[in-house]
Design a protein around this motif. Structure first.
Motif, mmCIF file in Angstrom:
data_model
loop_
_atom_site.group_PDB
_atom_site.id
_atom_site.type_symbol
_atom_site.label_atom_id
_atom_site.label_comp_id
_atom_site.label_asym_id
_atom_site.label_seq_id
_atom_site.Cartn_x
_atom_site.Cartn_y
_atom_site.Cartn_z
ATOM 1 N N LEU A 62 0.828 -1.205 0.000
ATOM 2 C CA LEU A 62 0.000 0.000 0.000
ATOM 3 C C LEU A 62 0.859 1.251 0.000
ATOM 4 O O LEU A 62 2.017 1.217 0.430
ATOM 5 C CB LEU A 62 -0.937 -0.014 1.214
ATOM 6 N N SER A 109 -2.889 4.439 2.096
ATOM 7 C CA SER A 109 -3.494 3.115 2.277
ATOM 8 C C SER A 109 -4.243 2.634 1.040
ATOM 9 O O SER A 109 -5.259 1.968 1.145
ATOM 10 C CB SER A 109 -4.450 3.079 3.488
ATOM 11 N N ARG A 110 -3.722 2.977 -0.098
ATOM 12 C CA ARG A 110 -4.268 2.414 -1.344
ATOM 13 C C ARG A 110 -3.355 1.286 -1.799
ATOM 14 O O ARG A 110 -2.128 1.409 -1.733
ATOM 15 C CB ARG A 110 -4.322 3.481 -2.456
ATOM 16 N N PHE A 151 -2.375 -4.471 7.187
ATOM 17 C CA PHE A 151 -3.247 -4.296 6.020
ATOM 18 C C PHE A 151 -3.812 -5.634 5.561
ATOM 19 O O PHE A 151 -5.020 -5.780 5.388
ATOM 20 C CB PHE A 151 -2.471 -3.630 4.893
ATOM 21 N N SER A 152 -2.941 -6.586 5.362
ATOM 22 C CA SER A 152 -3.388 -7.904 4.922
ATOM 23 C C SER A 152 -2.266 -8.925 5.011
ATOM 24 O O SER A 152 -1.103 -8.597 4.789
ATOM 25 C CB SER A 152 -3.884 -7.829 3.474
ATOM 26 N N HIS A 179 -11.845 -2.799 -1.635
ATOM 27 C CA HIS A 179 -12.056 -2.352 -0.263
ATOM 28 C C HIS A 179 -11.121 -1.197 0.100
ATOM 29 O O HIS A 179 -11.549 -0.178 0.641
ATOM 30 C CB HIS A 179 -11.845 -3.529 0.699
ATOM 31 N N PHE A 180 -9.845 -1.340 -0.207
ATOM 32 C CA PHE A 180 -8.881 -0.308 0.191
ATOM 33 C C PHE A 180 -8.905 0.911 -0.722
ATOM 34 O O PHE A 180 -8.613 2.016 -0.290
ATOM 35 C CB PHE A 180 -7.457 -0.878 0.209
ATOM 36 N N ASN A 181 -9.237 0.707 -2.008
ATOM 37 C CA ASN A 181 -9.066 1.802 -2.967
ATOM 38 C C ASN A 181 -10.365 2.514 -3.314
ATOM 39 O O ASN A 181 -10.380 3.363 -4.191
ATOM 40 C CB ASN A 181 -8.423 1.276 -4.252
ATOM 41 N N THR A 227 -11.139 5.093 2.740
ATOM 42 C CA THR A 227 -10.029 5.036 3.704
ATOM 43 C C THR A 227 -9.021 6.154 3.442
ATOM 44 O O THR A 227 -8.962 6.713 2.356
ATOM 45 C CB THR A 227 -9.296 3.686 3.602
#
Ligand code: C2E
Ligand code: MG
Ligand code: MG
Ligand code: MG
Length: 282
Positions: free
Chosen positions: A48, A52-53, A260-261, A275-277, A281
């Motif tokens: 990311l 946080s993308r 993050f994952s 979800h993240f992009n 967030t």
């Protein structure tokens, strides 16, 4: 007493040695079949940016064997290196990752990139540079999307042979990353000699970045080196939000870690990216 202790130590050592040896033999016996029958799979861990993308994924090999259970990749990669299977394993990993990545790009329509770990010994394979470029072409992935992660052990295995291959790949647009940076013996002299685009700050530094001033200073130094050489900086093993914030403040640009994952199957990556992009967030 002394003699007795020595004898026990020897016994312990022999016991461990034999157990370790037998496990290696067992892994070696099962590994060839696992590669041929495509029982090695890939998991993908997102990378990311500071917002946080998700901007990329690292491919990590996974092997669940019927007899051995889960075998960690650093263990079977090492066995593959010592028993002459590393070219087969490495080629399989590259091809499978590129096939997965092509599908992923079609699904997400975002500018993701792919990092693949390359063992030092793969560079000893004749025509390795051409192999990478032809695999890219075969899977319809532009070289600019691909980063190869290498470790400092490339230095130990016939350095002169490695440099032209790295240069060939880099000229074609492939990026090169120095994995686990700072944990080897010759990091700085290597940076001068290798055409490196990215440094990965090892998890061992990230782990203690909050409590331990010397770990923090080390990370600051690594970031300064990266910035001076216009390299991309990736922190690995980010598990806590405080570590992420500290690394952002220090100037690190990319992050990977359980915060993050974890590494996930390719089928789960697209929804995670969504979800993240999706923009909610920060
Ligand atoms: P690496 O390339 O430094 O990969 C990072 C390792 O850290 C991965 O372990 C990943 O699952 C783990 N990790 C990432 N974030 C966190 C975190 O927040 N907390 C913790 N505790 N761990 C985290 P993994 O998948 O077990 O891989 C271990 C090593 O095995 C890799 O280290 C790499 O050197 C090697 N490896 C894995 N796949 C391949 C492969 O396809 N080819 C080659 N040559 N080596 C591979
Ligand atoms: Mg890596
Ligand atoms: Mg690493
Ligand atoms: Mg590491």
């Amino acid at each position: 007493y002394q003699a007795k202790r020595t004898r026990n130590d020897v016994c312990l050592y022999r016991h461990d040695y034999e157990a370790g040896y037998l496990r290696r033999v067992h892994i070696e016996q099962r590994l060839r079949g696992a590669i041929n029958q495509m029982q090695i799979t890939m998991a993908y861990q997102p990378q990311l940016d500071t917002h946080s993308r998700v901007v990329g994924v690292e491919a990590l090999a996974r092997w669940n064997d019927e007899e051995l259970g889960y075998v960690p990749p650093n263990e079977f990669v090492e066995v593959a290196e010592s028993c002459g299977l590393i070219a087969e394993l490495g080629n399989y990993v590259l091809s499978r990752s590129l096939a997965d990545f092509r599908k992923l790009l079609d699904q997400v329509r975002e500018p993701l990139d792919l990092s693949v770990n390359i063992s030092a010994m793969q560079f000893m394979q004749a025509g390795f540079g051409y192999l990478v470029l032809s695999e890219l072409k075969k899977h319809g992935v532009h070289p600019h999307y691909l980063t190869l992660e290498i470790t400092e052990t490339v230095f130990m295995s016939g350095f002169d042979q490695v440099i032209p291959i790295l240069e060939q790949l880099r000229n074609a647009g492939v990026s090169l990353s120095m994995d686990d940076f700072g944990t080897g013996y010759s990091s700085l002299s290597l940076l001068r000699k290798l055409p490196i685009d990215e440094l990965k700050i090892d998890k061992s530094f990230v782990d203690n970045i909050i409590e331990d001033e010397s770990a923090r200073n080390m990370v600051e130094s690594i970031i300064a080196i990266g910035q001076n050489h216009r390299m991309r900086l990736v922190a690995e093993g980010v598990e806590e939000r405080a570590q992420f914030s500290a690394l952002v403040a220090m100037g690190c640009g990319r992050f990977q870690g359980y915060l993050f994952s974890r590494p996930i199957p390719v089928t789960e990556v697209a929804s995670l990216v969504k979800h993240f992009n999706s923009g909610v967030t920060t």
